[in-house]
Design an enzyme around this catalytic site. Sequence first.
Site, mmCIF file in Angstrom:
data_model
loop_
_atom_site.group_PDB
_atom_site.id
_atom_site.type_symbol
_atom_site.label_atom_id
_atom_site.label_comp_id
_atom_site.label_asym_id
_atom_site.label_seq_id
_atom_site.Cartn_x
_atom_site.Cartn_y
_atom_site.Cartn_z
ATOM 1 N N THR A 146 25.136 -45.647 -84.327
ATOM 2 C CA THR A 146 23.897 -45.035 -83.814
ATOM 3 C C THR A 146 22.977 -44.544 -84.939
ATOM 4 O O THR A 146 23.449 -44.222 -86.017
ATOM 5 C CB THR A 146 24.343 -43.847 -82.936
ATOM 6 O OG1 THR A 146 25.033 -44.373 -81.826
ATOM 7 C CG2 THR A 146 23.211 -42.980 -82.476
ATOM 8 N N ARG A 174 27.167 -47.499 -68.437
ATOM 9 C CA ARG A 174 27.528 -46.283 -69.176
ATOM 10 C C ARG A 174 26.331 -45.774 -69.984
ATOM 11 O O ARG A 174 25.657 -46.531 -70.675
ATOM 12 C CB ARG A 174 28.700 -46.579 -70.109
ATOM 13 C CG ARG A 174 29.213 -45.379 -70.929
ATOM 14 C CD ARG A 174 28.591 -45.293 -72.295
ATOM 15 N NE ARG A 174 29.167 -44.220 -73.112
ATOM 16 C CZ ARG A 174 28.702 -43.856 -74.301
ATOM 17 N NH1 ARG A 174 27.655 -44.474 -74.815
ATOM 18 N NH2 ARG A 174 29.271 -42.884 -74.980
ATOM 19 N N VAL A 175 26.076 -44.483 -69.897
ATOM 20 C CA VAL A 175 25.044 -43.852 -70.715
ATOM 21 C C VAL A 175 25.721 -42.778 -71.553
ATOM 22 O O VAL A 175 26.549 -42.021 -71.034
ATOM 23 C CB VAL A 175 23.940 -43.230 -69.828
ATOM 24 C CG1 VAL A 175 22.956 -42.428 -70.672
ATOM 25 C CG2 VAL A 175 23.202 -44.339 -69.066
ATOM 26 N N GLY A 176 25.390 -42.737 -72.838
ATOM 27 C CA GLY A 176 26.009 -41.755 -73.734
ATOM 28 C C GLY A 176 25.130 -40.542 -73.952
ATOM 29 O O GLY A 176 24.188 -40.273 -73.194
ATOM 30 N N ASP A 177 25.467 -39.820 -75.003
ATOM 31 C CA ASP A 177 24.755 -38.570 -75.303
ATOM 32 C C ASP A 177 23.366 -38.793 -75.884
ATOM 33 O O ASP A 177 22.483 -37.939 -75.745
ATOM 34 C CB ASP A 177 25.570 -37.756 -76.318
ATOM 35 C CG ASP A 177 25.762 -38.540 -77.623
ATOM 36 O OD1 ASP A 177 26.379 -39.625 -77.572
ATOM 37 O OD2 ASP A 177 25.269 -38.089 -78.675
ATOM 38 N N THR A 197 25.462 -37.799 -83.234
ATOM 39 C CA THR A 197 26.143 -39.092 -83.223
ATOM 40 C C THR A 197 27.645 -38.854 -83.151
ATOM 41 O O THR A 197 28.121 -37.797 -83.564
ATOM 42 C CB THR A 197 25.778 -39.925 -84.465
ATOM 43 O OG1 THR A 197 26.639 -41.057 -84.545
ATOM 44 C CG2 THR A 197 25.916 -39.126 -85.764
ATOM 45 N N GLY A 200 30.373 -39.924 -77.683
ATOM 46 C CA GLY A 200 29.343 -39.485 -76.747
ATOM 47 C C GLY A 200 29.875 -38.693 -75.574
ATOM 48 O O GLY A 200 29.256 -37.711 -75.143
#
Length: 275
Positions: A146, A174-177, A197, A200
Amino acid sequence: MVVHGGAGTWRPEYRDRAREGVQRAVDAGHTILHAGGDALDAVQQAVIVLEDDPIFNAGRGSVLDQNGAILHDAALMRGSDRAAGAVAAIAGIRNPIQAARAVLDEGRHVMLVGESAAHFAREHGLSTASDEWFRTPERVEQRGNTVGAVARDANGRVAAATSTGGTNRKHPGRVGDSSLIAVGTWADDATVAISCTGDGEGIMRIALAHEIDALMRHARLDLNAAADRALQQLAPFGTGGLIAVGVDGAVAAPFTTAAMPHAIRVGDLPATIHA
Ligand code: ASP
């Protein structure tokens, strides 16, 4: 101006390319700040440079999900008015951070997802890119991480931006931070701008970026102490890192992974590169 190329394990043979990449990005942001530009424009431009660099897991070179598809998450935030823009699970837009910026500029919403986000970006005239553009040999080998940037401009305004392809072989959807405001990306002119980073799912469970803000605001910790304390809170859930710039100009770039390539430029001094 501070930029990162992701916390994780960086194979030694890719460190030079990561070093060059973060140097180019921090210089791109610095050029804007030096000319009197906004912190928000500086972090956006730095992230564009990193998204276009295939060594990093953002934009071109993003990781593949478990179906072999490439979906990006990106967000940015302006500290002066807490304006924010984010996109998640977006495909086919060359620079996802520009899509996030279009969401911020339009001002009606903070986050758009999926094909509707891509449609919005196309309607706003953003460049598209084919699967061949994003799918690089580097990514098929799964290297890189990232990216993010934080800046404080000559008027003392701060901003943060983060962009990612997410985690390797992630579940579709999926969605991360990274694209979550207050979790992976945060900026407030009262305190600090932060781009996170790392793991997540863990970063989401402790709201890492906002936790640092809260420790500064309520516990009155300085930036470095707050960042270290927050990373300790992340430890039971995973590892990671962050870059941050305080409104007083303090800089922090701690990480609990093996590496986090990053570059720092303070004023007109040359960049310090860590890779
Ligand atoms: N935090 C990112 C995510 O979970 C991954 C990374 O930073 O490398 O999507």
